[in-house]
Enzyme design. Structure first.
Site: not given
Length: 254
Positions: A139, A153
């Protein structure tokens, strides 16, 4: 001629979002696609639509991941591409001050341990083929601090990025390329659900995107196709950012 003719690709998290868009794109480019997901109805339907094979998998379970690749090899005779894409972003993963240990561990298992398992048990099949391509979904938050905290995350995606870099270096001489895909915010059901609960969080995210919008899954699928195909034959251990310019912006235009 398709860019993935005669290639066998395994996509985790394939039943929706980026995974679904990529499965559709891979199939159009000639790949034999294994749709790997927990969601059986959606996965079965997609596999039928593209002429592929659905395998139900829990990516955080070692026996389940091993069985996924064994089944793929039984059906197609080998594996050429791994797109390790499954992941979660639950609402209870927030600030480090409010995210409890159970939430932290659950995200780490699904987002990071799963990539470890998929690479550990998938790479030997690529070695048998004499090479292949692995794309691990990280990401943009793996390289930047997030404007809206999701502590586990973010940490998990940083781990995916570092692991991909190391694997890319380790297996380069064997013809196995390993790259980390780093998308910006993508208009997927996962993001829609998260932001529907918190419109203010969505607005805080969007203001940081120079392009002024979130990506569509099909745009990310095009990037995955590039990394899977021979078009990226001299790329490995890379951080492949597809984020609408977020990583390059100090401030964004109004």
């Amino acid at each position: 001629m398709g860019r993935l003719d005669n290639k066998v690709a395994v996509i985790t998290g394939a039943a929706s979002g980026i995974g679904r868009a990529t499965a559709l794109r891979f199939a159009k480019e000639g790949a034999k696609v294994v749709v790997a997901d927990l969601a059986e109805p959606e996965g079965t339907q997609l596999a039928s639509e593209i002429g592929g094979t659905f395998v139900q998998v829990d990516v955080a379970s070692e026996p389940s991941v091993k069985a996924l690749y064994q089944k793929t090899a039984e059906v197609y005779g080998g594996i050429d591409v791994l797109f390790n894409n499954a992941g979660i972003s639950p609402a209870d993963d927030d600030s480090i001050l409010t995210t409890d240990l159970d939430a932290w561990r659950r995200v780490q298992e699904v987002n990071l341990t799963s990539v470890y398992l998929c690479c550990r048990y998938g790479i030997p099949y690529l070695q048998e083929r004499g090479g292949g391509s692995i794309i691990n979904t990280a990401s943009f938050v793996a390289v930047l601090g997030s404007a809206t905290s999701q502590i586990s995350y973010t940490a998990s995606k940083g781990g995916v990025l570092s692991m991909s870099r190391e694997l890319g270096v380790q297996f380069a001489r064997e013809g196995i390329r390993v790259n980390a895909l780093c998308p910006g915010p993508v208009n997927t059901p996962l993001l829609q659900e998260l932001f529907a609960k918190d419109p203010e969080r969505a607005a805080r995210r969007l203001v940081h995107v120079p392009m002024g919008r979130f990506a569509e899954p099909e745009e990310i699928a095009s990037a995955v196709l590039f990394l899977a195909s021979d078009d990226s034959s001299f790329m490995t251990a890379s951080t492949f950012l597809v984020d609408g310019g977020i990583h390059g912006a100090y401030v964004t235009p109004l």
